[in-house]
Design an enzyme around this catalytic site. Structure first.
Site, PDB file in Angstrom:
ATOM      1  N   GLU A 142       2.015  -6.368  -4.738  1.00  0.00           N
ATOM      2  CA  GLU A 142       1.719  -5.569  -5.921  1.00  0.00           C
ATOM      3  C   GLU A 142       2.888  -4.710  -6.370  1.00  0.00           C
ATOM      4  OE1 GLU A 142      -1.383  -1.997  -7.155  1.00  0.00           O
ATOM      5  OE2 GLU A 142      -2.176  -3.800  -6.206  1.00  0.00           O
ATOM      6  N   ASP A 143       3.501  -3.980  -5.461  1.00  0.00           N
ATOM      7  CA  ASP A 143       4.548  -3.050  -5.865  1.00  0.00           C
ATOM      8  C   ASP A 143       5.746  -3.780  -6.462  1.00  0.00           C
ATOM      9  OD1 ASP A 143       5.676  -0.346  -5.995  1.00  0.00           O
ATOM     10  OD2 ASP A 143       7.053  -1.029  -4.452  1.00  0.00           O
ATOM     11  N   SER A 144       6.284  -4.780  -5.763  1.00  0.00           N
ATOM     12  CA  SER A 144       7.438  -5.505  -6.292  1.00  0.00           C
ATOM     13  C   SER A 144       7.068  -6.312  -7.534  1.00  0.00           C
ATOM     14  CB  SER A 144       8.039  -6.420  -5.218  1.00  0.00           C
ATOM     15  OG  SER A 144       7.088  -7.354  -4.755  1.00  0.00           O
TER      16      SER A 144
ATOM     17  N   ASP B 127       0.827  -1.211   0.000  1.00  0.00           N
ATOM     18  CA  ASP B 127       0.000   0.000   0.000  1.00  0.00           C
ATOM     19  C   ASP B 127       0.859   1.257   0.000  1.00  0.00           C
ATOM     20  OD1 ASP B 127      -1.123  -2.206   2.011  1.00  0.00           O
ATOM     21  OD2 ASP B 127      -2.816  -1.375   0.875  1.00  0.00           O
TER      22      ASP B 127
END
Length: 377
Positions: A273-275, A17
């Site tokens: 999600e980010d990685s 997040d």
């Protein structure tokens, strides 16, 4: 006039997040000259990504972004021109009143989770609920036309290309993390949640004929690594070799360093999600550990992405990478799937590059948000 943006982020139990919203906030400032306030409820978690953060401050500036601590007791604050509730977080009721009191209502968007499911394109940009006269809209990141795209800073792929062609720059970066690459070994990064399948994967690498050097940043999967090694209390810098496999523990690195780590590696195991998105920009074969949801809803998202991602692969290569992803996300035996994946490594590497370029041909998420605001106003 400078457009003012408020981005609200609640940190759940990981770094996805805050990772996404922090990247977005910086890009809106750097590339679109927006004035951004990033409201975060957990500055301690944020500190892992941005060590310069002072967790005692209610307001501070970091890399052009005004970072605000989102307190449990909300103080009166004027609403911005654009308001983003990241991942459906609930805005403070007093702030919602402030939105409604503006002479011109702000653009209010729910920036949702990333998904390759077919229904996303039909819902992207649609009106959601209303609060008084303030309308909220759905905004979905995605991999297809008709979605909001993926976060991608200007010039990212060109910087990656130059770095991946510069062996000396890679060696200097890795040495800065205490890594001396094992000669002839394939380099793998491993960032994952706890996973019962890790032992079988490591065993397959350790007992095979090919050498592997696995770099494990501090995180939740370390417990499984310890159990496989039969060692307690692995710390940063620890290096252990078993057979053809060398395992090394790295510090939890900031986002720009994590990009470089992904760019150095031949294969990247990522989570959340980010990685996951950053591994796609690395242009290398990857393994995704999706965040687990109740009633196995996450498996539908996994299958949706696999269908999209595997388009263009030969049937054997598609079966190999899909089997590996499914086994990993089910905590099952990885040995045969890993063997199959290595047999098709050249095709999978070429496919990862092609996928990266295809996604980069579309507008990035920050630009799509700015355009959405321009069209709305």
């Amino acid at each position: 006039m400078t457009v003012r943006w408020d981005i609200f982020c609640t940190v759940v139990d990981n770094f996805g997040d805050i990772g996404v919203t922090w990247r977005l906030a910086r890009q809106l400032v750097a590339e679109h000259r927006c004035a951004v306030r990033l409201w975060v409820d957990d500055l301690r978690a944020f500190e892992r990504l941005c060590p310069e953060i002072d967790v005692t401050l209610a307001a501070q500036w970091q890399q052009g972004v005004e970072v605000r601590h989102w307190p449990s007791q909300w103080r009166p604050t004027d609403a911005a021109d654009v308001v983003i509730a990241a991942f459906a977080c609930q805005l403070p009721s007093a702030y919602m009143d402030a939105m409604a009191e503006r002479p011109r209502a702000p653009l209010w968007m729910n920036l949702d989770y990333l998904s390759a499911e077919d229904w996303v394109t039909g819902c992207h940009g649609l009106p959601s609920v209303k609060y008084k006269q303030v309308q909220k809209y759905f905004f979905f990141p995605g991999f297809r036309e008709g979605t909001g795209g993926l976060l991608r800073e200007a010039g990212l792929l060109e910087r990656r290309r130059k770095f991946q062609q510069d062996a000396e720059a890679q060696a200097v970066f890795l040495q800065g993390l205490g890594v001396d690459r094992v000669p002839g070994a394939s380099l793998i990064s491993l960032f994952a949640y706890e996973n019962a399948g890790l032992a079988s994967w490591f065993e397959a690498m350790a007992t095979g004929c090919e050498a592997f050097h696995v770099l494990v940043p501090e995180g939740r999967v370390l417990g499984d690594v310890e159990r496989w090694l039969g060692i307690e209390g692995l710390t940063v810098g620890a290096v252990h070799r078993r057979g053809a496999l060398t395992v090394q523990v790295l510090p939890f690195v900031r986002q720009d360093q994590y990009d470089l780590l992904l760019w150095c590696c031949d294969f990247n195991a990522v989570r959340g999600e980010d990685s996951f998105v950053r591994a796609q920009w690395a242009g290398r074969p990857m393994l995704w550990h999706i965040y687990q949801q109740e009633e196995d809803v996450h498996l539908e998202k996994l299958e949706a992405f696999l269908r999209l991602y595997s388009e263009g692969l030969s049937a054997p290569a598609e079966q190999a990478i899909s089997g590996l992803w499914r086994a990993w996300n089910a905590g099952q035996d990885m040995a045969e799937h890993w063997k199959s994946t290595r047999e098709h490594q050249q095709e999978l590497a070429q496919h990862a590059q092609a996928w990266c370029l295809e996604q980069a041909s579309r507008p990035d998420l920050a630009a799509a948000l700015v355009k959405f605001y321009g069209n709305w106003i």
